[in-house]
Design an enzyme around this catalytic site. Structure first.
Site, short mmCIF file in Angstrom:
data_model
loop_
_atom_site.label_atom_id
_atom_site.label_comp_id
_atom_site.label_asym_id
_atom_site.label_seq_id
_atom_site.Cartn_x
_atom_site.Cartn_y
_atom_site.Cartn_z
N ASP A 147 0.79 -1.31 -0.03
CA ASP A 147 -0.01 0.05 -0.04
C ASP A 147 0.80 1.05 0.04
O ASP A 147 1.71 1.36 0.81
CB ASP A 147 -0.78 0.22 1.21
N GLU A 317 -10.29 -2.58 4.32
CA GLU A 317 -9.16 -2.02 4.47
C GLU A 317 -8.80 -0.69 4.07
O GLU A 317 -9.80 -0.35 3.16
CB GLU A 317 -7.96 -2.90 4.16
C1 FRU Z 1 -3.53 -3.78 2.82
C2 FRU Z 1 -2.96 -4.07 3.84
C3 FRU Z 1 -3.44 -3.18 5.12
C4 FRU Z 1 -2.40 -3.27 6.11
C5 FRU Z 1 -1.34 -3.45 5.11
C6 FRU Z 1 -0.01 -4.47 5.69
O1 FRU Z 1 -3.05 -4.18 1.61
O2 FRU Z 1 -3.55 -5.52 4.40
O3 FRU Z 1 -4.73 -3.20 5.49
O4 FRU Z 1 -2.33 -2.25 6.84
O5 FRU Z 1 -1.76 -3.94 3.99
O6 FRU Z 1 0.93 -4.31 4.85
#
Ligand code: FRU
Length: 586
Positions: A147, A317
């Site tokens: 992300d 998320e």
């Molecule tokens: C989304 C996610 C988020 C988390 C991060 C961990 O892709 O799962 O929810 O904060 O990646 O790397």
């Protein structure tokens, strides 16, 4: 007796590849390495399929860093740098516990990592990825990225932080990597901004500029809020007084906690003019929660949204709440990433259009309506920049899908981002939909245009294949007429784009696009609802391993891994198309 002898042999220091590493195997699974000399980096040999070892760095006997690294057992896939710069001059020991189960007892000194580990004064971050390093999409120099995080604009710089594993090109050891850009397309890589600590790994989050020093860390501080992923997920803050070059974690962390909420993460901060307060929206199980604060440290729960709304076939998320003008008024749009549950499997971004009164978000649609921001398979964790100039709302997405992100065919790095996109609301019939358009900075990359008129004969776009270009296709469709375009290379690998009049859809078929077999979930046809008929315009942004398609009312982002760049365009159907090709060279 034999066992005793073997153990004694293991205790003897072994000189590794470089003079300055002294390797001592204390047991079959426990190894100590004394690092001496002046080199800043220890290069750790990684074998992607090896079980992770725990590497602890001890500086003068104190544990200062802990990372999980798939140290190579039989062969080294690549080396990753362990940066010891911060502890230069101290006595450094690497305390390594291997978890690799040894079905057949073997000597730990057989593992190739010990002999292939070296120290270096500087790292060579030159691009060694031959085919799939993007030209104009952001990707980390090495290691894994997911992300985009903490995007904030300040003093002429667009900051991009991102979920980052510096110790392997697969998910793990979550840090915030950092890059800055003056124009959203040329990025300068900076040092890691946030590293895991006792509260946990550093998961996704956001950042704001605290112009008025409401938090008391300093006027104009960049303040980041992220999820600490430890035994529980909690929210922590950190501040920077030097434009993001270094961050200090707040001593009172965590600042937001919740009982019994396992998926409680990805805080997105924003300033609310209505209440003159800081707000945060975060994902909490199958809903989002809103909190308020006057000082970014003390937070009060306001409301929740989403339980019965939209798609729930996965984990919610990375939310974001943005305000966009629409027909003379403002509307609020809640972006919400979901995995799995996407329209073509795995990860995708849905959104809700509605209102927000400073406490509560209300959706204009019925709960049963699901809207997708992008109709490809590789658009995830999309969120927007805080404090963007000129009232712009600019988003960027991670260009991958959790279904196969860890196995895409690259090694030096894994994953890149979409191009930055300006967001707006448009009317489509009775609906109000979110439109993503490549930010104007992407257009600034266009080289000299070449014009083609496309009918049924294939057009060779390049004499020498180019990896990065933009195609703008303009054509007119008669009633009930469709159009199919095929982009292909000399090996016959192809991507097929189709406008279908009956279903009023646009689709992209990457089943024959090149390497597709690394995951059963990769070969796919993705489809977007769109108006088909009359004058049409399609923009295709092509880079070494991706195609982003933009129509007037849809965006579609898909990865592709051709063995050579696509250099021929062909049109099927009766329509004629005017095609402008813009080479992109950076
Ligand atoms: C989304 C996610 C988020 C988390 C991060 C961990 O892709 O799962 O929810 O904060 O990646 O790397």
């Amino acid at each position: 007796m034999k066992r005793l002898l073997t153990l004694m042999a293991l205790m003897l220091p072994v000189l590794a590849g470089a003079q300055s590493l002294t390797v001592t195997h204390l047991s079959e699974t426990h190894t100590m390495i004394q690092v001496s000399g002046k080199d800043r980096y220890v290069m750790l040999p990684v074998q992607e399929t090896a079980q992770e070892a725990t590497v602890k760095v001890l500086s003068n006997g104190q544990a200062v860093l802990k990372a999980n690294v798939s140290l190579a057992i039989d062969k080294t896939d690549y080396l990753v740098p362990l940066d010891l710069g911060k502890w230069a001059g101290s006595s450094i020991l690497l305390d390594i516990k291997m978890t690799q189960g040894r079905g057949v007892r073997r000597d730990p000194s057989d593992d190739v990592c010990w002999s292939e580990m070296v120290t270096l004064p500087a790292i060579d971050s030159a691009n060694k990825e031959k085919l799939y390093r993007p030209t104009y999409h952001f990707s980390p120099q090495w290691g894994w990225m997911n992300d985009p995080n903490g995007m904030v604009y300040k003093d002429g710089e667009w900051h991009l932080f991102y979920q980052y594993n510096p110790y392997g090109s697969f998910w793990g050891n979550m840090h915030w990597g950092h890059a800055v850009s003056k124009d959203l397309v040329n990025w300068e890589h900076l040092d890691v901004a946030l590293a895991p600590d006792d509260l946990g790994a550093i998961f996704s989050g956001s950042a704001v500029v605290d112009e008025n020093n409401t938090a008391g860390f300093g006027r104009g501080a960049i303040i980041a809020m992220y999820t600490s992923d430890g035994d529980n997920q909690t929210q922590s803050i950190a501040y920077s007084l030097d434009n993001g070059r270094t961050f200090t974690k707040y001593a009172g962390n965590p600042v937001i906690m919740a009982e019994d909420t396992p998926d409680f993460r990805d805080p997105k901060l924003f300033w609310d003019d209505q209440t003159r307060q800081w707000k945060v929206v975060l994902a909490a199980g199958q809903e989002v929660q809103f909190y308020s604060s006057d000082n970014l440290r003390d937070w009060t729960y306001d409301s929740s949204f989403g339980l019965s709304y939209g798609n729930h076939n996965g984990v919610w998320e990375c939310p974001d709440l943005i305000r966009l003008p629409f027909e003379g008024k403002d509307k609020w749009v809640l972006l919400l990433n979901i995995n799995p549950g996407g329209p073509f499997g795995g990860s995708a971004t849905q959104y809700f259009v509605g209102s927000y009164d400073g406490k509560t978000f209300k959706c204009d649609d019925l709960p049963t309506v699901t809207r997708w921001m992008d109709y490809g398979k590789d658009h995830y964790a999309a969120v927007t920049w805080s404090n963007a100039p000129e009232g712009r709302t600019v988003a960027i997405a991670w260009m991958s899908n959790w279904q196969y992100a860890n196995s895409v065919p690259t090694t030096q790095f894994r994953s890149s981002n979409s191009v930055p996109r300006d967001l707006s609301l448009i009317r489509k019939g009775k609906e109000v939909i979110l439109r993503s358009t490549p930010s104007r900075e992407v257009e600034a990359l266009r080289g000299n245009p070449v014009q083609y008129t496309l009918s049924t004969a294939p057009v060779e776009l390049f004499e020498a294949p180019a990896k990065a270009y933009e195609l703008v296709l303009r054509f007119t469709l008669q009633k009930k007429e469709g159009a199919t375009f095929v982009l292909s290379n000399e090996s016959g690998e192809q991507v097929v784009f189709s406008y279908e009049p009956e279903s009023q859809t646009f689709s992209m078929d990457r089943r024959g696009s090149g390497m597709v077999k690394f995951s059963k979930k990769f070969a796919a046809v993705t489809t977007a609802p769109t108006r088909v008929g009359g004058r049409m315009e399609l923009r295709l942004l092509v880079d070494s391993a991706s195609i982003e398609a933009f129509g007037e009312d849809f965006a579609m982002t898909n990865l592709v891994f051709p063995s050579a760049p696509y250099n021929t365009l062909r049109l099927y159907g009766n329509a004629k198309a005017d095609v402008t090709l813009y080479p992109i060279a950076k």
